[in-house]
Design a protein around this motif. Sequence first.
Motif, PDB file in Angstrom:
ATOM      1  N   THR A   1      -9.471  -9.339   1.125  1.00  0.00           N
ATOM      2  CA  THR A   1      -8.038  -9.541   1.279  1.00  0.00           C
ATOM      3  C   THR A   1      -7.697  -9.530   2.762  1.00  0.00           C
ATOM      4  N   VAL A   2      -6.572 -10.099   3.100  1.00  0.00           N
ATOM      5  CA  VAL A   2      -6.171 -10.183   4.496  1.00  0.00           C
ATOM      6  C   VAL A   2      -5.215  -9.046   4.805  1.00  0.00           C
ATOM      7  N   ASP A   3      -5.464  -8.358   5.886  1.00  0.00           N
ATOM      8  CA  ASP A   3      -4.590  -7.290   6.341  1.00  0.00           C
ATOM      9  C   ASP A   3      -3.893  -7.782   7.611  1.00  0.00           C
ATOM     10  N   TYR A   4      -2.609  -8.011   7.524  1.00  0.00           N
ATOM     11  CA  TYR A   4      -1.837  -8.500   8.657  1.00  0.00           C
ATOM     12  C   TYR A   4      -1.372  -7.321   9.485  1.00  0.00           C
ATOM     13  N   ASP A   5      -1.184  -7.548  10.778  1.00  0.00           N
ATOM     14  CA  ASP A   5      -0.724  -6.478  11.652  1.00  0.00           C
ATOM     15  C   ASP A   5       0.705  -6.072  11.327  1.00  0.00           C
ATOM     16  N   GLY A   6       1.567  -7.030  11.121  1.00  0.00           N
ATOM     17  CA  GLY A   6       2.966  -6.720  10.871  1.00  0.00           C
ATOM     18  C   GLY A   6       3.340  -6.922   9.419  1.00  0.00           C
TER      19      GLY A   6
ATOM     20  N   GLN B   1       7.450 -15.801   3.231  1.00  0.00           N
ATOM     21  CA  GLN B   1       6.304 -15.241   3.950  1.00  0.00           C
ATOM     22  C   GLN B   1       5.544 -14.249   3.073  1.00  0.00           C
ATOM     23  N   VAL B   2       6.279 -13.462   2.294  1.00  0.00           N
ATOM     24  CA  VAL B   2       5.632 -12.505   1.394  1.00  0.00           C
ATOM     25  C   VAL B   2       4.788 -13.239   0.356  1.00  0.00           C
ATOM     26  N   ILE B   3       5.341 -14.272  -0.244  1.00  0.00           N
ATOM     27  CA  ILE B   3       4.617 -15.002  -1.288  1.00  0.00           C
ATOM     28  C   ILE B   3       3.415 -15.724  -0.700  1.00  0.00           C
ATOM     29  N   ARG B   4       3.561 -16.328   0.472  1.00  0.00           N
ATOM     30  CA  ARG B   4       2.417 -17.013   1.094  1.00  0.00           C
ATOM     31  C   ARG B   4       1.299 -16.032   1.406  1.00  0.00           C
ATOM     32  N   ARG B   5       1.641 -14.886   1.984  1.00  0.00           N
ATOM     33  CA  ARG B   5       0.612 -13.882   2.289  1.00  0.00           C
ATOM     34  C   ARG B   5      -0.020 -13.335   1.024  1.00  0.00           C
TER      35      ARG B   5
ATOM     36  N   SER C   1      -3.910 -13.846  -0.020  1.00  0.00           N
ATOM     37  CA  SER C   1      -4.744 -12.655  -0.160  1.00  0.00           C
ATOM     38  C   SER C   1      -5.309 -12.547  -1.576  1.00  0.00           C
ATOM     39  N   MET C   2      -4.500 -12.894  -2.579  1.00  0.00           N
ATOM     40  CA  MET C   2      -4.967 -12.870  -3.963  1.00  0.00           C
ATOM     41  C   MET C   2      -6.089 -13.881  -4.175  1.00  0.00           C
ATOM     42  N   ALA C   3      -5.923 -15.074  -3.623  1.00  0.00           N
ATOM     43  CA  ALA C   3      -6.931 -16.121  -3.801  1.00  0.00           C
ATOM     44  C   ALA C   3      -8.251 -15.729  -3.137  1.00  0.00           C
ATOM     45  N   ARG C   4      -8.185 -15.197  -1.930  1.00  0.00           N
ATOM     46  CA  ARG C   4      -9.412 -14.791  -1.243  1.00  0.00           C
ATOM     47  C   ARG C   4     -10.107 -13.649  -1.973  1.00  0.00           C
TER      48      ARG C   4
ATOM     49  N   ALA D   1      -4.603  -7.706  -8.174  1.00  0.00           N
ATOM     50  CA  ALA D   1      -3.723  -6.536  -8.113  1.00  0.00           C
ATOM     51  C   ALA D   1      -3.962  -5.736  -6.834  1.00  0.00           C
ATOM     52  N   TRP D   2      -5.225  -5.597  -6.445  1.00  0.00           N
ATOM     53  CA  TRP D   2      -5.563  -4.894  -5.203  1.00  0.00           C
ATOM     54  C   TRP D   2      -4.931  -5.592  -4.006  1.00  0.00           C
ATOM     55  N   ALA D   3      -4.996  -6.911  -3.994  1.00  0.00           N
ATOM     56  CA  ALA D   3      -4.417  -7.676  -2.893  1.00  0.00           C
ATOM     57  C   ALA D   3      -2.914  -7.445  -2.812  1.00  0.00           C
ATOM     58  N   GLY D   4      -2.258  -7.362  -3.956  1.00  0.00           N
ATOM     59  CA  GLY D   4      -0.824  -7.104  -3.961  1.00  0.00           C
ATOM     60  C   GLY D   4      -0.464  -5.723  -3.452  1.00  0.00           C
ATOM     61  N   SER D   5      -1.331  -4.766  -3.712  1.00  0.00           N
ATOM     62  CA  SER D   5      -1.033  -3.401  -3.260  1.00  0.00           C
ATOM     63  C   SER D   5      -1.283  -3.222  -1.762  1.00  0.00           C
ATOM     64  N   LYS D   6      -2.043  -4.115  -1.141  1.00  0.00           N
ATOM     65  CA  LYS D   6      -2.366  -3.999   0.280  1.00  0.00           C
ATOM     66  C   LYS D   6      -1.312  -4.635   1.190  1.00  0.00           C
ATOM     67  N   LEU D   7      -0.415  -5.440   0.622  1.00  0.00           N
ATOM     68  CA  LEU D   7       0.546  -6.191   1.422  1.00  0.00           C
ATOM     69  C   LEU D   7       1.700  -5.308   1.867  1.00  0.00           C
TER      70      LEU D   7
END
Length: 158
Positions: free
Chosen positions: A9-14, A21-25, A29-32, A139-145
């Motif tokens: 998953t991708v962890d963004y700085d901000g 922007q939330v949906i794109r991220r 992240s979910m796809a990756r 689900a993990w990707a969603g919790s990391k955003l």
Amino acid sequence: MWRWDRWGTVDYDGPAVGQAQVIRRLSGSMARGAALVGGVTSLICIVVATVAEGLPGLYGAGLGGLLATGSALLTPALMLRTTHLEPGAVMLASFGGLAAKAILLLLALFTLGGAPALHRTSLAVTLLAVFVTTTAAEAWAGSKLKILIGAEPDSSNV
């Protein structure tokens, strides 16, 4: 700036600001995460099925992993298509993606399970294992955003 974590998953700085922007991220992240976890789970199932059942196990688990990992990308794709809509439509698309994924995998199992070159149990176990692990990865990707709740900075509500 963003960076990958060990789960794909991708962890963004901000924090993400605004729904688009939330949906794109989130969908990225979910796809990756689903692709990474689906690929690893598929490989494990393929090795086990090949050792246990030979070529029919390899074909069954390989096809099951390909179908299940590919269908895991349906939910993030549907979410991306609804980025500009209301939040309820995005949630409906997300749930619809999950339901459609389950229906597609069941149809694949019942239509392809009788093929003589495929080991039906290897196909079924791989479909189920990849479905469960990719759903958990999403689900993990969603919790990391990180999400910033409030009006978008460029909105006229200021």
